[in-house]
Design a protein around this motif. Structure first.
Motif, short mmCIF file in Angstrom:
data_model
loop_
_atom_site.label_atom_id
_atom_site.label_comp_id
_atom_site.label_asym_id
_atom_site.label_seq_id
_atom_site.Cartn_x
_atom_site.Cartn_y
_atom_site.Cartn_z
N PRO A 122 -2.65 4.04 -9.42
CA PRO A 122 -2.96 4.44 -8.04
C PRO A 122 -3.05 5.95 -7.93
CG PRO A 122 -1.15 2.86 -8.10
CD PRO A 122 -1.38 3.29 -9.51
N GLY A 123 -3.90 6.43 -7.03
CA GLY A 123 -4.07 7.87 -6.84
C GLY A 123 -4.06 8.26 -5.38
N ARG A 124 -4.03 9.55 -5.14
CA ARG A 124 -4.03 10.03 -3.76
C ARG A 124 -5.30 9.65 -3.01
NH1 ARG A 124 -0.73 13.92 -6.14
NH2 ARG A 124 1.13 14.46 -4.89
N ASP A 125 -6.39 9.47 -3.73
CA ASP A 125 -7.63 9.06 -3.07
C ASP A 125 -7.55 7.67 -2.48
OD1 ASP A 125 -8.74 11.48 -3.76
OD2 ASP A 125 -9.86 10.72 -5.48
N ASP A 126 -6.53 6.91 -2.87
CA ASP A 126 -6.35 5.56 -2.34
C ASP A 126 -5.64 5.56 -0.99
OD1 ASP A 126 -7.45 4.11 -4.58
OD2 ASP A 126 -5.64 4.66 -5.69
N HIS B 278 0.83 -1.20 0.00
CA HIS B 278 0.00 0.00 0.00
C HIS B 278 0.87 1.26 0.00
CE1 HIS B 278 -3.60 2.41 0.80
NE2 HIS B 278 -2.80 3.15 1.55
N HIS B 279 1.94 1.23 0.75
CA HIS B 279 2.85 2.39 0.84
C HIS B 279 3.45 2.70 -0.53
CE1 HIS B 279 5.24 5.29 2.98
NE2 HIS B 279 6.39 4.71 2.67
N MET B 280 3.81 1.67 -1.29
CA MET B 280 4.37 1.89 -2.62
C MET B 280 3.32 2.45 -3.56
SD MET B 280 7.56 1.22 -2.58
CE MET B 280 7.72 1.49 -4.33
N ALA B 281 2.17 1.81 -3.60
CA ALA B 281 1.16 2.17 -4.59
C ALA B 281 0.48 3.50 -4.29
CB ALA B 281 0.11 1.05 -4.69
N ALA B 282 0.00 3.66 -3.07
CA ALA B 282 -0.80 4.85 -2.75
C ALA B 282 0.03 6.04 -2.34
CB ALA B 282 -1.80 4.50 -1.64
N ASN B 283 1.11 5.80 -1.61
CA ASN B 283 1.87 6.93 -1.04
C ASN B 283 3.02 7.39 -1.92
OD1 ASN B 283 0.14 6.63 1.11
ND2 ASN B 283 1.61 5.51 2.39
N PHE B 284 3.55 6.50 -2.77
CA PHE B 284 4.65 6.88 -3.65
C PHE B 284 4.22 7.12 -5.09
CE2 PHE B 284 7.78 5.42 -6.82
CZ PHE B 284 8.75 6.40 -6.65
N SER B 285 3.48 6.19 -5.66
CA SER B 285 3.21 6.25 -7.10
C SER B 285 2.55 7.54 -7.57
CB SER B 285 2.37 5.05 -7.54
OG SER B 285 2.16 5.08 -8.94
N PRO B 286 1.58 8.12 -6.86
CA PRO B 286 0.99 9.37 -7.36
C PRO B 286 2.01 10.50 -7.52
CG PRO B 286 -0.45 8.38 -5.72
CD PRO B 286 0.83 7.61 -5.69
N ILE B 287 2.99 10.55 -6.61
CA ILE B 287 4.04 11.56 -6.71
C ILE B 287 4.92 11.28 -7.92
CG2 ILE B 287 6.03 12.59 -5.53
CD1 ILE B 287 4.73 11.73 -2.89
#
Length: 245
Positions: free
Chosen positions: A234-238, A23-32
């Motif tokens: 993935p987006g910030r809404d996730d 979750h940390h990779m997909a939601a917290n990193f990928s949008p950036i």
């Protein structure tokens, strides 16, 4: 014509933190990364431990060719800490979830679909087969074409779709990676049995043994936010409520 470059990461997880790390990779990193580097998430998967290293995660990222990757590297390493200062909090959190990993740069076969094309085509597996293949130096490109022409049509009969095919960069054209999207666990089992019982698959298995100097297949399962599962990036809404940049 796929002119992207891919980062392939095999990550060692600390303890029972695999779900949190994915979750940390997909939601917290990928949008950036999407916004600042135009780096797309190709996939985040958990390794099926009975078939490979555990606890482990495979991440893949899609870059805009070597030129895009050069810009991404500058964005990350152009600082005294060799890390993007904006991601300091993210790195600190990630360090509590993983102990290290091994990365590679992958060059796709020209006919390999991008992640946007895969999502548009609805490619998805209940399980995925990840294959790492060694071939004699100089034979990686040829091997991918043989797999496409000979193995893929056979595997499709068993519900295995060739989702990705790559050569490893920065080596002597001697390593390939393949990703198969498999309809169900039962269809995975059917092919594994057929490789030892069906004459056509047995012939391919023998041919593959003659083409390769090393071969390893293990299984993957999509994380909840992996694009082939959701059909989107993935987006910030996730994100969960307790995380902010």
């Amino acid at each position: 014509m796929n002119d992207k470059i891919y980062i392939h990461e095999l990550i060692d997880i600390i303890g029972h933190n695999r779900a949190r790390y994915m979750h940390h990779m997909a939601a917290n990193f990928s949008p950036i990364a999407q916004e600042e580097r135009h780096q797309l998430c190709y996939g985040v998967w958990g390794v099926v431990g009975s078939t490979g290293r555990w606890p482990a995660v495979v991440n893949m990222w899609e870059e805009d060719g070597f030129d895009g990757l050069a810009g991404s590297f500058r964005h990350e390493f152009g600082h005294a800490t060799l890390q993007d200062p904006k991601l300091a909090r993210w790195w600190a959190a990630a360090a509590e979830l993983r102990s290290g990993g091994l990365d590679r740069l992958l060059v796709p076969a020209p006919w390999t679909r991008t992640i946007e094309e895969l999502c548009a085509d609805g490619v998805r597996g209940e399980v995925y087969a990840h294959e790492q293949v060694q071939v004699p130096p100089g034979r990686s490109c040829q091997y991918l074409e043989i797999v496409r022409d000979e193995a893929a049509p056979l595997y499709e009969e068993f519900g295995w779709q060739l989702a990705g095919a790559w050569e490893t960069a920065l080596v002597n054209d001697s390593e390939c990676f393949l990703l198969w999207a498999i309809q169900s666990w039962e269809r995975w089992a059917e092919l594994e049995k057929a490789l030892r019982g069906d004459p056509r698959l047995a012939r391919w298995r023998d041919r593959n043994n003659g083409l390769t100097t090393g071969f390893n297949r293990f299984l993957l399962v999509d994380s909840p936010l992996s694009p082939m599962r959701t059909g989107r990036q993935p987006g910030r809404d996730d994100r969960l409520e307790d995380w902010s940049e």
